[in-house]
Design a protein around this motif. Structure first.
Motif, mmCIF file in Angstrom:
data_model
loop_
_atom_site.group_PDB
_atom_site.id
_atom_site.type_symbol
_atom_site.label_atom_id
_atom_site.label_comp_id
_atom_site.label_asym_id
_atom_site.label_seq_id
_atom_site.Cartn_x
_atom_site.Cartn_y
_atom_site.Cartn_z
ATOM 1 N N TYR A 1 11.632 -6.399 -4.963
ATOM 2 C CA TYR A 1 12.875 -5.659 -5.161
ATOM 3 C C TYR A 1 13.849 -5.922 -4.025
ATOM 4 N N LEU A 2 13.266 -6.053 -2.831
ATOM 5 C CA LEU A 2 14.124 -6.261 -1.672
ATOM 6 C C LEU A 2 14.751 -7.655 -1.723
ATOM 7 N N GLU B 1 17.363 -7.451 -4.276
ATOM 8 C CA GLU B 1 18.554 -6.732 -3.817
ATOM 9 C C GLU B 1 19.443 -7.653 -2.996
ATOM 10 N N LEU C 1 9.891 8.319 -1.312
ATOM 11 C CA LEU C 1 10.996 8.371 -0.355
ATOM 12 C C LEU C 1 11.050 9.784 0.205
ATOM 13 N N LYS D 1 15.896 0.181 -3.773
ATOM 14 C CA LYS D 1 15.017 -0.638 -2.940
ATOM 15 C C LYS D 1 13.557 -0.513 -3.351
ATOM 16 N N VAL D 2 13.226 0.573 -4.058
ATOM 17 C CA VAL D 2 11.810 0.801 -4.309
ATOM 18 C C VAL D 2 11.397 0.821 -5.774
ATOM 19 N N ILE D 3 12.314 1.116 -6.685
ATOM 20 C CA ILE D 3 11.934 0.947 -8.095
ATOM 21 C C ILE D 3 13.038 0.260 -8.863
ATOM 22 N N PHE E 1 13.367 -0.291 5.187
ATOM 23 C CA PHE E 1 12.112 0.435 5.059
ATOM 24 C C PHE E 1 10.914 -0.383 5.543
ATOM 25 N N GLY F 1 2.233 7.256 4.685
ATOM 26 C CA GLY F 1 2.236 6.435 3.478
ATOM 27 C C GLY F 1 3.550 6.418 2.722
ATOM 28 N N ALA F 2 4.611 6.913 3.350
ATOM 29 C CA ALA F 2 5.901 6.910 2.659
ATOM 30 C C ALA F 2 6.447 5.481 2.562
ATOM 31 N N THR F 3 7.228 5.235 1.527
ATOM 32 C CA THR F 3 7.793 3.905 1.321
ATOM 33 C C THR F 3 9.101 3.745 2.092
ATOM 34 N N GLY F 4 9.907 4.792 2.077
ATOM 35 C CA GLY F 4 11.201 4.702 2.741
ATOM 36 C C GLY F 4 11.795 6.078 2.870
ATOM 37 N N ASN G 1 0.803 -1.227 0.000
ATOM 38 C CA ASN G 1 0.000 0.000 0.000
ATOM 39 C C ASN G 1 0.838 1.280 0.000
ATOM 40 N N ASN G 2 2.016 1.194 0.543
ATOM 41 C CA ASN G 2 2.817 2.422 0.554
ATOM 42 C C ASN G 2 3.911 2.408 -0.510
ATOM 43 N N GLY G 3 3.640 1.698 -1.577
ATOM 44 C CA GLY G 3 4.570 1.749 -2.699
ATOM 45 C C GLY G 3 5.741 0.803 -2.582
ATOM 46 N N SER H 1 -1.734 5.765 -5.687
ATOM 47 C CA SER H 1 -1.901 5.166 -4.371
ATOM 48 C C SER H 1 -0.778 4.184 -4.051
ATOM 49 N N ASN H 2 -0.093 3.709 -5.084
ATOM 50 C CA ASN H 2 0.978 2.750 -4.829
ATOM 51 C C ASN H 2 2.359 3.208 -5.288
ATOM 52 N N VAL H 3 2.464 4.461 -5.643
ATOM 53 C CA VAL H 3 3.762 4.931 -6.138
ATOM 54 C C VAL H 3 4.762 4.962 -4.967
ATOM 55 N N PRO H 4 5.989 4.542 -5.191
ATOM 56 C CA PRO H 4 6.971 4.639 -4.104
ATOM 57 C C PRO H 4 7.279 6.101 -3.765
#
Lengths: 156, 673, 121
Positions: free
Chosen positions: B168-169, B172, C80, C118-120, B222, C98-101, B161-163, C75-78
């Motif tokens: 990916y993890l 990695e 940071l 880590k996110v894209i 994260f 709602g942050a990813t990292g 839900n938070n992207g 709603s699902n975009v990473p």
């Protein structure tokens, strides 16, 4: 060091019965008459292309380029492979000459200034004259020969 | 980083000035929370930026100031005259520190100590230790051979839900060593209850890696609060190479069971149990498919060498072919046939390896548009499409400068100033598009802008001034626009123009022609200009057809040949317009001897090649068709610039040179007549 | 496909250094000066990653994250956020929004790319 630099080695050759000499430092190779493939619709002084150890060597009909009459390919004809500067890039080119004669050493100080009269050849390509075994040779400067062409085509 | 530092300093000066005026405001309104907040925020930016851009003294010092205002913000410290004075003094000091001198003067040093003491007195005597340089470098990879770990990663279902993408993890982690990954979907609900946005997967990873346990934890940094993560150190042995482990893997690979950690550790703790796998390669294929190296970086010089060697191989192969044909030795024929096959495959492979997508240049183009646009006060958007299109890397190299020049022209001459655009009813922001696609044996790169278009009058005037056009006949708009591509349109003076700006397109066209490409241009007043660069897909080695014209051999690229006809002379008819009807199609034709201005050639049977380009066809008459030939195409060189119908040369098996025909140009000429 | 990254920070130098690093890494970068400014880049464009500072004059980072999460397409975009070592409590707040990292300032380019990795992809 400096004195050594003054002495230079020259190669003599003929073009339409005129005697020329060029510094051997500028000459990569001398080829006996190679097989030349003419390129259609090119400049009259471009004789064609040849295979030089796997790369394409453009051959220049030096006589035509210098506006000398009556240069014919014979069994004595040869190609001098030289490096010339064109558009800030060194390229190989072959200069077709009527015959290659000999190599001699000459002192730079002995180069004679170009006389203002009595020369049929376009003097802007020459560095001067040298006298060797009683004959006068015109000292050809390859870079000057091709500098004309270089002027036109630059992208940068 | 010098530029960034300079930029930061300018910015920091603004911040400091802002801080000064805020403090003066606070002096008049000591309890204004929003001013205090703003002061804190400004200090925070100064501190962060200082550390980022190497102004450590500024950063360290501001850190202490920030601490004071953190207390003020929290209501733990009242704003007093003394506090404000000290802060203002501090700001003066920051200005000095921003000069980033290697050493402070004696005067400044004592000022520094004095102020620092005052600041510390505000923070309640509790000496704020000057912050040490943060540890910038993330990985201090331990110089050990590695460690085996068992890792369980169970994200909570809502993790995405938070992207976050948990894959990916996993990826990695897996790329940091050799790993075996097992995915579990145990909590999968029935379909009607399944939320497609939820993650129902958890992963078990057995990995041999150089990472430390902490670094592994960092991978999941994260998500650690939202996942169940278990990391177990299995020791220094590479468990993945243990025979027992692989047997164990095989035994559970089909099941949905989790690893039995106990078994795993037991198996490993007994060091005698560990045997090296002899069938490692096989095993890796089966069990470690996730972890194969999918790409490597290669020095481009090595690639060039490879291409050169392949070129030589192809040429040598041609010589061998000639010899084999002459010798008629059946054994040699057979060997040569398989060798030729290998050569062809190797050639294709080597060629493929040298391809690069055009998008590798995007950053340079984007920067140019941004920087030059900004310099000229123009707002420009840059869009790219199809830039995944691949070209030979040497073509990419040769085409970069021409594209940069075209873009410069678009930015400089094409896109109008915002005010002018608004006046014309266009959006103030200009648009430059770069798109690329394959068409047949060529790649097209189209650069278009929505600017003013090419000024017809100016082009005409210049063409007439440069003796390229007499100004007598009436030209269409397109014809006028294309005048700018004529050699000599831009004079030498313009070519050497500073920074290369304003370079003529004729020069760009020449550069493109050198790599056997072509340039087309379209323009509409006030709608914009579109320039198409057409490039050969293949550069160095082509499958060709060897033909004979006037006793010399030529190569035609096989892929452009539609059909070859042997016709009776009478079939040509006496048509003046040189159109022949072949298979119900009207095709313009010409004799190569005519194109090349050779003597005509009288035969009863005519060899005619029908060649195509996009949807155009043309036929060329040649003396003889000799057969297929793999050709290593080499440039004719700068001395043959402006050669219209020859795109290069190749060396034949017998050592002679054959010229390569540029059929696209021939077609263009024939179909335009 | 080139990824579009939106960097939101009121500091021009941070925007530049992030922009420079990412463009060199092959991303397509858009830059906004604060939450309010950033929103104009989100409409009518596909943004694949948002990197935002938390302290900004007009609409801070936390609010921006909330706004983005409410947008259907994002709603699902990473996302940071940039933060400093000292602001641990902010981390939780941003995560809750709602942050990813996050990326800890100061950072070097390698560190930035590591976090993005880590996110894209």
């Amino acid at each position: 060091m400096e004195e050594e630099e003054e002495i230079k080695t020259y190669l003599t050759f003929t073009l339409s019965n005129e005697l020329f000499a060029a510094n051997v430092a500028g000459i990569q190779n001398i080829l006996e008459m190679p097989l030349i493939t003419p390129v259609p619709k090119s400049e009259p002084y471009m004789k064609g292309v040849s295979n030089l150890r796997g790369s394409i060597l453009p051959i220049i009909d030096t006589g035509v380029k210098f506006n000398l009459p009556g240069s014919v390919v014979t069994k004595n004809s040869a190609v001098l492979v030289v490096k010339i500067m064109l558009d800030n890039e060194m390229i190989d080119a072959g200069l077709l000459v009527d015959s290659v004669s000999e190599v001699f050493e000459y002192n730079k100080e002995d180069i004679i200034e170009i006389p203002s009269v009595g020369v049929t050849f376009n003097t802007k390509y020459l560095d001067g004259f040298v006298k060797y075994k009683g004959k006068h040779y015109m000292l050809l400067n390859f870079d000057k020969v091709f500098a004309d062409q270089a002027k036109q085509n630059v992208l940068r | 980083m010098d530029n960034f530092q300079k930029k930061f300093r300018e910015e920091a000066e603004d911040l400091v000035n802002g801080l000064e005026s805020l403090l003066l405001k606070l002096d008049a309104d000591k309890n204004n929370g929003s001013i205090i907040e703003e002061i804190f925020r400004t200090m925070h930016s100064l501190k962060g930026g200082g550390a980022m851009f190497g102004f450590n003294a500024v950063s360290d010092f501001t850190h202490n100031l920030e601490s004071i205002y953190d207390l003020v913000r929290a209501g733990k410290l009242a704003v007093s005259k003394e506090l404000l004075n000290t802060t203002l003094e501090s700001i003066d000091l920051i200005k000095i520190l921003l000069e980033n001198k290697p050493e402070l003067s004696q005067n400044d040093k004592s000022l520094f100590t004095e102020i620092e003491a005052k600041i510390n007195s505000f923070i309640g005597g509790e000496k704020s230790t000057t912050r040490k340089d943060s540890n910038f470098i993330a990985h201090k990879t331990e110089v050990t051979d590695g460690t085996s770990y068992y890792i369980l990663f169970e994200p909570r279902p809502q993790i995405m839900n938070n992207g976050t993408n948990p894959l990916y993890l996993v990826d990695e982690l897996v790329t940091s060593g050799t790993a075996f990954v097992k995915a579990h979907h145990l909590n999968l609900p029935p379909l009607e209850k399944l939320n497609p946005l939820n993650c129902y997967t958890s992963w078990e990873i057995v990995i041999f890696t150089k990472l430390t346990e902490e670094q592994i934890r960092d991978v999941f940094l994260f998500v650690e609060d939202e996942s169940h993560i278990l990391i177990d150190n299995l020791g220094k042995t590479n468990i993945l190479e243990s025979l027992k482990f692989s047997n164990y893997l095989n035994s559970i690979s089909e099941s949905t069971e989790y690893f039995d950690l106990q078994t795993l550790t037991l198996k490993l703790n007994n060091a005698d149990d560990i045997e090296q796998l002899t069938f490692k390669a096989d095993y890796k294929l089966n069990a470690l498919q996730d972890n194969q190296i999918t790409s490597i970086r290669v020095d481009s010089e090595k690639l060039d060498n490879l291409m050169n060697l392949v070129s030589e191989l192809v040429t040598t192969q041609a010589a061998l072919n000639l010899y084999t044909e002459a010798n008629k030795d059946p054994k040699l024929l057979q060997i040569n046939e398989s060798l030729e096959n290998i050569t062809r495959h190797l050639r294709d492979l080597a060629f493929n390896v040298s391809l690069l997508p055009i998008e590798t240049l995007n950053t340079r183009f984007r920067r140019l548009v941004r920087d030059l646009g900004a310099d000229l006060g123009k707002e420009i958007e840059f869009e790219t499409t199809g830039t995944e299109t691949e070209l030979d890397k040497s073509i990419i190299q040769s085409v970069t400068d021409p594209i940069m020049h075209i873009l410069r022209n678009c930015i400089d001459h094409g896109i109008e100033m915002p005010a002018e655009r608004t006046k014309k009813g266009k959006p103030a922001k200009g648009l430059i598009k770069l798109s690329a696609n394959y068409t047949g044996n060529t790649v097209r790169i189209i650069i278009s802008d929505d600017g003013a278009g090419i000024n017809e009058e100016a082009v005409l005037a210049k063409a007439i001034a440069n003796d390229l056009f007499k100004g007598t006949s009436k030209l269409t708009h397109e014809e006028i626009v294309n005048l700018i591509l004529l050699p000599g349109f831009s004079t030498a003076k313009r070519v050497t123009d500073i920074s290369g700006r304003g370079v003529g397109l004729d020069v760009v066209k020449r550069k493109i022609t050198e790599i056997r490409g072509d340039l087309e241009i379209k323009s509409e007043p006030n709608k914009g200009t579109s320039i198409t660069i057409i490039l050969p897909l293949t550069l160095s080695i082509i499958d060709g057809l060897l033909i004979d014209v006037n006793k010399y051999k030529y190569i035609v690229q096989l892929s452009v040949i539609d059909k070859i006809y042997a016709l009776d002379k009478n079939q040509l008819g006496n048509t003046k317009n040189k159109i022949i009807i072949l298979d119900d199609e009207q095709i313009p034709y010409s004799n190569l001897r005519e194109i090349f201005e050779f003597e005509p050639h009288n035969t009863d049977i005519i060899q005619m090649l029908v060649v195509k380009y996009e949807n155009r066809k043309a036929a060329i008459i040649v003396d003889d068709v000799l057969g297929e030939h793999q050709a290593v195409v080499k440039p004719l060189g700068k001395l043959y610039r402006g050669q219209d119908f020859i795109s290069g040369a190749t060396i034949l098996g017998d050592g002679t040179v054959a010229l390569v025909l540029d059929t696209n140009k021939i077609i263009k000429q024939l179909s335009n007549n | 496909m080139q990824k579009n990254v939106l960097i939101v920070d009121d500091s021009e130098s941070i925007r530049e250094v992030v922009g420079f690093t990412l463009e060199n890494a092959g991303f397509n970068v858009f830059a906004g000066v604060d939450g309010k400014d950033a929103q104009k880049f989100l409409d009518g464009r596909r943004i694949d990653l948002v990197i935002t500072d938390l302290h900004m004059p007009e609409m801070n980072g936390i609010e921006l994250i909330k706004v983005i999460r409410r947008m259907a397409t994002y709603s699902n975009v990473p996302i940071l956020f940039l933060t400093t070592e000292s602001q641990v409590e902010k981390k939780m707040e941003a995560k809750d929004a709602g942050a990813t990292g996050w990326i800890i300032k100061p950072f070097v380019p390698a560190k930035l790319l590591e976090a993005i990795n880590k996110v894209i992809r």
